[in-house]
Write a protein that holds these residues in place. Structure first.
Motif, PDB file in Angstrom:
ATOM      1  N   LYS A  23       0.842  -1.191   0.000  1.00 46.34           N
ATOM      2  CA  LYS A  23       0.000   0.000   0.000  1.00 46.34           C
ATOM      3  C   LYS A  23       0.879   1.243   0.000  1.00 46.34           C
ATOM      4  O   LYS A  23       2.023   1.208   0.446  1.00 46.34           O
ATOM      5  N   ALA A  24       0.288   2.349  -0.455  1.00 43.14           N
ATOM      6  CA  ALA A  24       1.012   3.616  -0.465  1.00 43.14           C
ATOM      7  C   ALA A  24       1.297   4.092   0.961  1.00 43.14           C
ATOM      8  O   ALA A  24       2.307   4.747   1.205  1.00 43.14           O
ATOM      9  N   LYS A  99       1.563  13.148  -0.063  1.00 36.12           N
ATOM     10  CA  LYS A  99       0.674  13.005  -1.212  1.00 36.12           C
ATOM     11  C   LYS A  99       1.466  12.633  -2.473  1.00 36.12           C
ATOM     12  O   LYS A  99       1.005  11.812  -3.273  1.00 36.12           O
ATOM     13  N   HIS A 102       2.148   8.984  -2.397  1.00 38.10           N
ATOM     14  CA  HIS A 102       0.950   8.235  -2.755  1.00 38.10           C
ATOM     15  C   HIS A 102       0.718   8.260  -4.266  1.00 38.10           C
ATOM     16  O   HIS A 102       0.384   7.226  -4.860  1.00 38.10           O
ATOM     17  N   ILE A 103       0.886   9.416  -4.880  1.00 35.59           N
ATOM     18  CA  ILE A 103       0.690   9.537  -6.326  1.00 35.59           C
ATOM     19  C   ILE A 103       1.718   8.692  -7.078  1.00 35.59           C
ATOM     20  O   ILE A 103       1.371   7.940  -7.999  1.00 35.59           O
ATOM     21  N   CYS A 104       2.984   8.796  -6.680  1.00 34.32           N
ATOM     22  CA  CYS A 104       4.044   8.044  -7.362  1.00 34.32           C
ATOM     23  C   CYS A 104       3.856   6.539  -7.178  1.00 34.32           C
ATOM     24  O   CYS A 104       4.091   5.765  -8.109  1.00 34.32           O
ATOM     25  N   PHE A 105       3.429   6.115  -6.001  1.00 33.30           N
ATOM     26  CA  PHE A 105       3.165   4.703  -5.766  1.00 33.30           C
ATOM     27  C   PHE A 105       2.066   4.211  -6.710  1.00 33.30           C
ATOM     28  O   PHE A 105       2.186   3.145  -7.315  1.00 33.30           O
ATOM     29  N   GLY A 106       1.003   4.999  -6.843  1.00 34.50           N
ATOM     30  CA  GLY A 106      -0.085   4.625  -7.743  1.00 34.50           C
ATOM     31  C   GLY A 106       0.341   4.573  -9.197  1.00 34.50           C
ATOM     32  O   GLY A 106      -0.062   3.673  -9.942  1.00 34.50           O
ATOM     33  N   VAL A 107       1.167   5.518  -9.608  1.00 37.67           N
ATOM     34  CA  VAL A 107       1.645   5.542 -10.990  1.00 37.67           C
ATOM     35  C   VAL A 107       2.499   4.309 -11.286  1.00 37.67           C
ATOM     36  O   VAL A 107       2.329   3.643 -12.315  1.00 37.67           O
ATOM     37  N   LYS A 109       2.629   1.410  -9.520  1.00 41.53           N
ATOM     38  CA  LYS A 109       1.893   0.162  -9.327  1.00 41.53           C
ATOM     39  C   LYS A 109       0.943  -0.118 -10.489  1.00 41.53           C
ATOM     40  O   LYS A 109       0.849  -1.243 -10.980  1.00 41.53           O
ATOM     41  N   ASN A 110       0.219   0.911 -10.946  1.00 42.43           N
ATOM     42  CA  ASN A 110      -0.774   0.732 -12.003  1.00 42.43           C
ATOM     43  C   ASN A 110      -0.215   0.916 -13.409  1.00 42.43           C
ATOM     44  O   ASN A 110      -0.920   0.652 -14.382  1.00 42.43           O
ATOM     45  N   PHE A 114      -0.228   9.903 -14.445  1.00 45.84           N
ATOM     46  CA  PHE A 114      -1.025  10.655 -13.472  1.00 45.84           C
ATOM     47  C   PHE A 114      -1.965  11.577 -14.229  1.00 45.84           C
ATOM     48  O   PHE A 114      -1.564  12.275 -15.156  1.00 45.84           O
TER      49      PHE A 114
END
Length: 119
Positions: A23-24, A99, A102-107, A109-110, A114
């Motif tokens: 998780k982020a 934040k 969190h954004i970089c983790f999502g980018v 991971k997915n 962004f």
């Protein structure tokens, strides 16, 4: 994305590849960006970031949060909301550092770019 340059993106890519966060929140905690309550005697209610983990990443995230707070619409809106709600400018910068993680983790991971939130 404004604020994240080649140096920080390389650092975070290495970090996320080496540590395998689920998780982020885990990535933010590893970088020392989670709030920590400081209470002692009469001093009550003060919070700061935990500062656990690698300082070199926090240093780079700090500069990225400063730049993103000026040029990235999402981060800038987040910063202004926090300041209007009574947070200090430094608390807003630390929240923006979190934040960005969190954004970089999502980018990463997915594997998607962004997308700015329009509102």
């Amino acid at each position: 994305m404004s604020g994240i340059g080649p140096v920080l993106s390389r650092e975070l890519t290495y970090l996320f590849a080496a540590k395998k966060f689920n998780k982020a929140k885990e990535a933010a905690a590893y970088c020392g960006l989670i709030p920590r309550h400081n209470e002692s005697g009469k001093l009550k209610g003060r919070t700061s970031i935990s500062k656990l983990g690698p300082a070199r990443i926090r240093c780079k995230l700090y500069m990225a949060a400063i730049v993103a707070g000026q040029w990235n619409k999402t981060i800038k809106r987040h910063k202004l909301t926090l300041i209007n709600n009574g947070k200090t400018p430094m608390q807003a910068v630390c929240a923006n550092m979190r934040k960005l993680i969190h954004i970089c983790f999502g980018v990463i991971k997915n594997q998607e770019a962004f997308k700015l939130q329009e509102s």
